[in-house]
Write a protein that holds these residues in place. Structure first.
Motif, mmCIF file in Angstrom:
data_model
loop_
_atom_site.group_PDB
_atom_site.id
_atom_site.type_symbol
_atom_site.label_atom_id
_atom_site.label_comp_id
_atom_site.label_asym_id
_atom_site.label_seq_id
_atom_site.Cartn_x
_atom_site.Cartn_y
_atom_site.Cartn_z
ATOM 1 N N THR C 176 -34.144 -106.065 -50.639
ATOM 2 C CA THR C 176 -33.321 -105.610 -51.761
ATOM 3 C C THR C 176 -32.445 -104.417 -51.420
ATOM 4 O OG1 THR C 176 -35.241 -104.313 -52.438
ATOM 5 C CG2 THR C 176 -34.902 -106.424 -53.553
ATOM 6 N N GLU C 177 -32.405 -104.039 -50.136
ATOM 7 C CA GLU C 177 -31.687 -102.801 -49.781
ATOM 8 C C GLU C 177 -30.205 -102.866 -50.141
ATOM 9 O OE1 GLU C 177 -34.247 -103.864 -48.080
ATOM 10 O OE2 GLU C 177 -35.424 -102.037 -48.281
ATOM 11 N N LEU C 178 -29.526 -103.957 -49.756
ATOM 12 C CA LEU C 178 -28.089 -104.042 -50.034
ATOM 13 C C LEU C 178 -27.847 -104.169 -51.534
ATOM 14 C CD1 LEU C 178 -25.284 -104.102 -48.853
ATOM 15 C CD2 LEU C 178 -25.494 -106.568 -48.512
ATOM 16 N N ILE C 190 -25.482 -109.826 -58.346
ATOM 17 C CA ILE C 190 -26.098 -111.100 -58.703
ATOM 18 C C ILE C 190 -27.320 -111.335 -57.817
ATOM 19 C CG2 ILE C 190 -23.908 -112.081 -59.430
ATOM 20 C CD1 ILE C 190 -24.317 -113.915 -56.847
ATOM 21 N N ASP C 191 -28.265 -112.088 -58.357
ATOM 22 C CA ASP C 191 -29.498 -112.389 -57.636
ATOM 23 C C ASP C 191 -29.201 -113.524 -56.664
ATOM 24 O OD1 ASP C 191 -32.812 -113.633 -58.613
ATOM 25 O OD2 ASP C 191 -32.052 -112.700 -56.779
ATOM 26 N N PHE C 192 -28.640 -113.187 -55.505
ATOM 27 C CA PHE C 192 -28.108 -114.166 -54.568
ATOM 28 C C PHE C 192 -29.245 -114.794 -53.769
ATOM 29 C CE2 PHE C 192 -25.000 -116.379 -52.487
ATOM 30 C CZ PHE C 192 -24.756 -116.059 -51.172
ATOM 31 N N PRO C 193 -29.562 -116.068 -54.002
ATOM 32 C CA PRO C 193 -30.745 -116.641 -53.355
ATOM 33 C C PRO C 193 -30.598 -116.873 -51.864
ATOM 34 C CG PRO C 193 -29.633 -118.287 -54.688
ATOM 35 C CD PRO C 193 -28.893 -117.031 -54.893
ATOM 36 N N LEU C 194 -29.349 -116.902 -51.353
ATOM 37 C CA LEU C 194 -29.180 -117.201 -49.932
ATOM 38 C C LEU C 194 -28.878 -115.949 -49.127
ATOM 39 C CD1 LEU C 194 -27.087 -120.488 -50.101
ATOM 40 C CD2 LEU C 194 -29.520 -120.157 -50.310
ATOM 41 N N LYS C 195 -29.358 -114.804 -49.627
ATOM 42 C CA LYS C 195 -28.945 -113.549 -49.020
ATOM 43 C C LYS C 195 -29.329 -113.390 -47.567
ATOM 44 C CE LYS C 195 -31.383 -110.910 -51.918
ATOM 45 N NZ LYS C 195 -32.157 -109.772 -52.442
ATOM 46 N N THR C 196 -30.337 -114.123 -47.089
ATOM 47 C CA THR C 196 -30.683 -113.968 -45.675
ATOM 48 C C THR C 196 -30.449 -115.258 -44.899
ATOM 49 O OG1 THR C 196 -32.977 -114.594 -46.072
ATOM 50 C CG2 THR C 196 -32.469 -112.248 -46.167
ATOM 51 N N HIS C 197 -29.699 -116.189 -45.502
ATOM 52 C CA HIS C 197 -29.475 -117.454 -44.807
ATOM 53 C C HIS C 197 -28.359 -117.335 -43.781
ATOM 54 C CE1 HIS C 197 -31.733 -120.514 -47.423
ATOM 55 N NE2 HIS C 197 -32.245 -119.328 -47.637
ATOM 56 N N CYS C 198 -28.434 -118.191 -42.759
ATOM 57 C CA CYS C 198 -27.512 -118.107 -41.619
ATOM 58 C C CYS C 198 -26.066 -118.339 -42.012
ATOM 59 C CB CYS C 198 -27.954 -119.148 -40.605
ATOM 60 S SG CYS C 198 -26.920 -119.222 -39.152
ATOM 61 N N CYS C 199 -25.133 -117.592 -41.383
ATOM 62 C CA CYS C 199 -23.703 -117.750 -41.659
ATOM 63 C C CYS C 199 -23.075 -118.710 -40.668
ATOM 64 C CB CYS C 199 -22.996 -116.404 -41.550
ATOM 65 S SG CYS C 199 -22.877 -115.817 -39.846
ATOM 66 N N GLY C 200 -23.832 -119.175 -39.705
ATOM 67 C CA GLY C 200 -23.279 -120.096 -38.720
ATOM 68 C C GLY C 200 -23.145 -119.468 -37.361
ATOM 69 N N GLY C 201 -23.073 -118.146 -37.316
ATOM 70 C CA GLY C 201 -22.956 -117.451 -36.030
ATOM 71 C C GLY C 201 -21.840 -117.997 -35.185
ATOM 72 N N HIS C 202 -22.115 -118.283 -33.914
ATOM 73 C CA HIS C 202 -21.079 -118.770 -33.024
ATOM 74 C C HIS C 202 -20.895 -120.279 -33.101
ATOM 75 C CE1 HIS C 202 -20.639 -115.142 -30.106
ATOM 76 N NE2 HIS C 202 -20.383 -114.853 -31.348
ATOM 77 N N MET C 203 -21.571 -120.921 -34.049
ATOM 78 C CA MET C 203 -21.420 -122.365 -34.216
ATOM 79 C C MET C 203 -19.989 -122.747 -34.548
ATOM 80 S SD MET C 203 -23.895 -124.258 -33.598
ATOM 81 C CE MET C 203 -25.264 -123.687 -32.665
ATOM 82 N N THR C 204 -19.223 -121.774 -35.074
ATOM 83 C CA THR C 204 -17.815 -122.063 -35.367
ATOM 84 C C THR C 204 -17.103 -122.474 -34.093
ATOM 85 O OG1 THR C 204 -17.472 -119.681 -35.167
ATOM 86 C CG2 THR C 204 -17.549 -120.601 -37.393
ATOM 87 N N GLN C 205 -17.592 -122.006 -32.940
ATOM 88 C CA GLN C 205 -16.972 -122.363 -31.667
ATOM 89 C C GLN C 205 -17.664 -123.565 -31.041
ATOM 90 O OE1 GLN C 205 -14.369 -120.355 -31.214
ATOM 91 N NE2 GLN C 205 -15.160 -119.376 -33.057
#
Lengths: 666, 153, 336
Positions: C176-178, C190-205
């Motif tokens: 809850t720090e942020l 907002i109570d964001f349920p995906l707050k620690t889910h992956c953003c994709g990292g370098h998968m964009t490449q």
């Protein structure tokens, strides 16, 4: 007594056991026997034998024969742990006329043959251990057990099903029981349930007759809304201080009519009985069938106590039973035995943040769900979502929440698989909703349990084997909007699943009571690393503890179902009855005494005794120890600078001799 | 293989927790170093510092004392007293010129057989590194006749 | 003034310029003095660590070795980028945990005349410093323009709460720090349920399809919960969610317009700093509308006019969408 006075020499017999190959496989038993005969003769060993199984009747007869024929005055048996057979050999010696405390058992099995791998080294170690005990035993004294009378009264702490069973058994046996319960009514957690597995009996229907029996039994003094404050004494004579908290209701006048509860204007959330899902009044009985029927006034929430207004209950009470000036009462009772049946607490499912309990409205704990199902619960038995109205069309039940989990509790809570199946059945019966169960293993091991599981399978509940990763409200695919989505790996199908449901029920594990450790300290018993009370032996002695006179029953010693709790309550009662019927109990004579001639009155020892056995005699200016209160720990013996305190069974001479023997060159 | 120094260690265990831990280790067949020889006391609080001195003087290279975890003592709080004595004893031994690392105090509950075995093993290694104690003893018989150097009750 | 050794990493002055600028803008009022260390090198990002452990960690440890030499009162290295932070932490942690590994790394460092003593430095992320060293109370004091009415989805990402060697975060699944920080600025969190889910990292490449799905999840969840902006703590997350939002939209035929802002930018706005000084306008999905909602005007950034292409030979239509892959290798065009 000093070393010189102890000769003339004793006649010591040494018996080395093979224990089949348990000892003989790693220790040269015959070698040890011969060595003892040869090298310990000057210490008094007159005969040294070996035998396959010393604990057998033939083995014991060997000892008895030698005592009678050779006039042995000391016996040393080198075999298994004293915790197993010390009593066996002492009794054998006693049969032959030798004081049991002149027999010692030294462990060369648990401490040598089972834990070392080099036969030569193990044999050497065995020889030195035997030498140690031989030298020590020369200084053993013939001791007599202390006999103390047993007070026939018993204290049972905890009025749940285990406590009630124990109390009834003892009371029916004709002896008096004080049943102390912290809540306003007895019944425990079982009173909160709707149905019980596997029979689907209504919980209250099978419990309340027992509660009424306990409440009206002439031999049971029911002390509810009470807590134990202090315990002193020892088995046979415990002195217990109990605080009976003020109910603010005069029990002599109250008829249990319930008008006060009706008229009370204030509702508060009932955190205890309704698991936070429902309300109660400020003056209340936890449930309709409460025993005793007298309500309790919740002082911190009461308008009158807060600002002097209201008093509706007093106004309307037809018998003037409300007494705002009632004080807490303190009672002292004398009992011979105490049974702790303090039960369990539910694991706080909010700790498992990925399941969303406390954040997502329609995630419920098992206890909340029980209250939903219960006809006297907040929804009168209707299974609804958190809004109190909507019926769910799909329900997901998650097993092992907080149990079998390195992050929370490692152990299995035993009852949740059956409980989850029960929930599945109730949901299907009452709502026709789709039910999904998410499990790791199905633990349905007792009588009729697996048949119940088969039944639930046939009813059409869907089972997914996998530990749920997440319960979320973030929809990702069509059909998930507005639902709770359970993300789980279905390990049998080998794929990830996202299952949208309306309601999630978390089968929370069970934990020891939050204050179990403090309670344990009060009674002088310890808790395991998980917090459950420790029994004397996990297999063969599940209801007694290391402290004589304190017994445990029910979930206080570990998770278990209702039949097991009832069995343990009855077992504890049987133990207590056997002690009461013997009229007196024998205490081990391992205790300290002060040689008043040597005592200088320095009083260093006075503050060391947690059992208050040490007192100072002012006019003689010496310390004296009460042998009945002394538990024999020996701390004062070690502390005395003058060596004036004698510790029987573990005196300085004995230990010094044992050290000498152990370090003897072999 | 060179002859490795095998330390001799005397261990004092309390009847309720640590002795049962040793039994538990045995029942589970956990293997550990054979250098420790255990003496049973009813409680770690019984441990008189003279026992330790006697053991060291008698030929032990190290002494291990074990009792119940703080708060779990069968006699309520006597293990705290053992702790107090142990701390003072270490300082005293230092004054004698004996390495304080030769004595060790550990807490072990009746269920911790595995742990006790590990502790024994590591203590044996520690004492092995320190080498033999070689507590000086009188070499000629003349002095041996006088029990001056004997530590008695 | 609290002093810290500052490790910028590659993006703070380039692709995450907004983070760098806004960070500097808020450090002064909060009494944080970041002294950039000399001669730092790349933190290794992600790929290298999966290919060759020892050289990768030696690369990272070079930074630690240099920082150790540059200790001047403070033993704390602050890395505002989550990946840099985690790499530096891991290098220190592994060297400490496995002395053999530590020796090997130091052997590599010795070739450059360097040495790092494991455990000597404390490595922290900027968010951690703000929450634990400065404290929410002090931050609240500096707020002159509360972000009332702005719905923020706090996206803390995966690298701070896990593995969390220093145990500074409240939970590894639901920290809850942020959230608390944004609340302290007056925003509606907002109570964001995906707050620690992956953003994709370098998968964009490496595998854009995978990345787009992960990005879509986050954006659509924030949208579902009616967030105005997503607050991030890592330049990689910001880039993935912001720079690739357009391509993600094309891939899924969606029309999300979710601005992705650094948490320091939001703090700056709350402290009353000028939006230009906080890097506003550099984000690809414009934050204009969101900021307008709370009365903050973002200036329009001049777009450079496209240079006319010199046509050689026959005229050819320019490619519609850059996918990062060479066309014609059988991969489905994302523009379809």
């Amino acid at each position: 007594m000093s070393a010189e006075e102890k000769t003339p020499k004793e006649k010591i017999g040494v018996y080395v056991c093979h224990c089949g190959t348990n000892i003989a496989g790693m220790v040269d038993v015959v070698g040890v026997r011969d060595w003892a005969q040869e090298h310990l003769g000057k210490d008094g060993v007159v005969i040294s034998r070996d035998y396959k199984f010393m604990c057998s009747s033939l083995g014991q007869e060997l000892i008895e024969k030698d005592i009678k024929e050779l006039g042995l005055t000391r016996v040393v048996v080198a075999a298994c742990s004293p915790h197993l057979h010390e009593k066996t050999f002492r009794t054998a010696a006693e049969r032959a006329g030798l004081n049991p405390y002149l027999t010692e058992l030294v462990s060369i099995r648990e401490q040598v043959s089972w834990v070392h791998t080099d036969k030569a080294v193990a044999t050497e170690k065995s020889k030195s251990l035997v030498a140690g005990t031989v030298k020590r035993i020369v200084y053993n004294e013939a001791l007599e057990k202390l006999k103390v009378p047993i007070n026939p009264n018993t204290l049972v702490v905890g009025g749940g099903i285990a406590g009630i069973q124990a109390a009834l058994e003892i009371a029916n046996g004709g002896f008096h029981v004080y049943l102390v319960e912290r809540e306003p009514s007895i019944g425990g957690h079982m009173a909160q349930f709707d149905k019980t597995f596997p029979t689907l009996d209504c919980s209250a229907c099978i419990l309340t007759p027992r509660m009424v029996e306990a409440g009206t039994h002439p031999n049971i003094t029911l002390l509810t809304w009470s807590e134990v404050m202090n315990v002193s004494g020892y088995i046979g004579s415990f002195n217990v201080t109990i605080k009976k908290k003020a109910r603010f209701v005069n029990e002599e006048l109250c008829t249990g009519c319930g008008i006060c509860m009706e008229k009370c204007p204030l509702k508060v959330i009932d955190d205890v009985y309704e698991a936070g899902l429902g309300f109660r009044k400020v003056i209340y009985t936890p449930f309709a069938q409460a025993v005793p029927k007298y309500p309790v006034l919740d002082k911190p929430n009461c308008t009158y106590f807060k600002n002097g207004k209201c008093k509706a209950c007093e106004k309307f009470c037809p018998t003037n039973a409300i007494d705002f000036n009632q004080q807490d009462e303190t009672l002292n009772v004398e009992v011979g035995n105490i049974i702790l049946a303090t039960g369990y607490d539910l694991f706080d499912a909010g700790k498992v943040t990925n399941y969303g309990y406390g954040r997502l409205a329609n995630v419920f704990t098992s206890m909340e769900f029980e209250r939903l199902c219960n006809a006297s619960g907040p929804t009168n038995g209707e299974i609804t979502l958190r809004d109190g109205k909507t019926k769910p069309e799909s329900v997901g039940i998650i097993h092992c929440v907080g149990s079998r989990d390195k992050n929370f509790n490692n152990y299995c809570s035993t009852i949740c698989c059956m409980q989850s199946l029960k929930f599945a059945h109730i949901v299907k019966e009452r709502t026709g909703a789709n039910v999904y169960e998410f499990y790791i293993d199905m633990r349905t091991a007792a009588k009729s349990y697996d048949e119940f599981y088969q039944r639930i399978l046939e009813e059409g509940t869907l089972f997914v084997r996998g530990k749920v990763a997440e319960v979320t409200d973030a929809a990702r695919n069509p059909g998930e909007e507005g639902k709770l989505i359970i993300q789980v790996e279905d390990t049998l199908a080998g794929k990830q699943r996202r299952i949208p449901v309306d309601m999630v029920v978390l089968s929370s594990g069970i934990e020891p009571r939050a204050d179990a450790k403090q309670t344990g300290k009060l009674f002088g018993i310890s808790c395991s690393s998980d917090g459950w009370y420790i029994e004397r032996h996990p297999k063969l002695d599940p209801v007694t503890t290391m402290t004589e006179g304190i017994l445990i029953a029910g979930c206080a010693s570990g998770p278990k179902d209702i039949p097991s709790s009832v069995s343990q309550g009855a077992a504890a009662a049987a133990r207590v009855l056997d002690k009461i019927l013997q009229k007196e109990v024998e205490l081990e004579p391992i205790r300290a005494s002060v040689d008043e001639a040597k005592c200088s009155g320095c009083r260093i020892c006075n503050n060391l005794c947690p059992f208050n056995a040490i007192s100072f005699i002012d006019d003689l200016a010496v310390t004296r120890i009460n042998p009945a209160l002394c538990q024999g720990c020996g701390t004062c013996v070690a502390a005395c600078p003058a060596g004036a305190i004698n510790g029987t069974g573990f005196s300085n001479e004995q230990i010094f001799a044992q050290i000498d023997g152990i370090l003897m060159a072999v | 293989m060179s002859e490795q120094f095998e330390p001799v260690i005397v261990g004092f265990t309390c009847n309720w927790c640590s002795y049962r831990a040793a039994d538990a280790a045995g029942t589970a067949r956990v293997k550990y170093a054979p250098n420790v020889r255990l003496i049973r006391l009813m409680c770690s609080g019984r441990l008189d510092p003279t026992f330790v001195m006697k053991a060291l003087a008698g030929g032990a290279d190290g002494v291990m004392i074990s009792g119940c975890h703080p708060g779990d003592c069968h006699y309520i709080e006597q293990n705290y007293k053992a702790l107090r004595r142990f701390l003072l004893l270490r300082r005293t031994l230092k004054g004698f010129g004996v390495e304080p690392e030769r004595i060790k105090l550990i807490w072990a509950s009746a269920a911790e057989g595995m742990r006790l075995a590990h502790e024994i093993d590591s203590f044996v290694e520690e004492v092995r590194k320190l080498g033999p104690l070689n507590w000086p003893t009188w070499k000629d018989d003349q002095h041996k006749a006088e029990p001056v150097m004997e530590v008695t009750a | 003034m609290s002093e810290y050794i500052y490790y910028p990493g590659c993006s703070m002055e380039s692709s995450a310029r907004a983070y760098g600028d806004s960070m500097r803008a808020i450090c002064k009022p909060l009494g944080i003095d970041l002294k950039e260390m000399d001669d730092w090198n790349c933190c290794g990002a992600t790929e290298y660590l999966s290919l060759a452990k020892l050289p990768a960690y030696s690369l990272i440890a070079r930074n630690l070795a240099l920082a150790e030499q540059q200790i001047n009162g403070s033993h704390t290295v602050v890395a505002p980028c989550s990946a840099c932070f985690l790499n530096l932490s891991k290098a220190d942690h592994y060297m400490l945990e496995s002395p053999t590994f530590g020796e090997q790394v130091n052997e590599a460092l010795a070739a450059g005349g360097l040495h790092y003593t494991p455990g000597k430095l404390t490595i922290r992320h900027l968010l951690d410093v703000l929450i634990n060293d400065v404290g929410l109370d002090k931050i609240k004091e500096q707020v002159v323009k509360p972000l009332a009415g702005l719905r923020v989805a706090p996206y803390i990402g995966c690298m701070l709460p896990r593995p969390d060697y220093s145990n500074h975060y409240s939970d590894s699944e639901y920290p809850t720090e942020l959230d608390d920080l944004m609340r302290a600025l007056g925003a509606e969190v907002i109570d964001f349920p995906l707050k620690t889910h992956c953003c994709g990292g370098h998968m964009t490449q490496i595998s854009p399809d995978t990345a787009f799905e992960l990005i879509r999840r986050l954006i659509s969840a924030a949208d579902q919960f009616e967030a105005d902006v997503i607050a991030v703590v890592c330049p990689m997350c910001q880039m993935n969610l912001d720079a690739f939002q357009g391509q993600m939209n094309q891939h899924f035929h969606t029309k999300y317009k979710m601005p992705i802002l650094f948490f320091t930018q939001l703090i700056g706005v709350a402290f009353g700093e000028k939006p230009e000084a906080l890097g506003f306008g550099t984000e690809l999905v414009s934050a204009r509308d969101a900021m307008q909602r709370i009365g903050v005007q973002i200036p329009v950034v001049e777009q450079a006019a496209a240079k006319p292409r010199k046509v050689e030979g026959l005229p050819m239509r320019p490619p519609r969408v850059k996918t990062g892959r060479k066309p014609g290798n059988g991969h489905k065009e994302a523009s379809k």
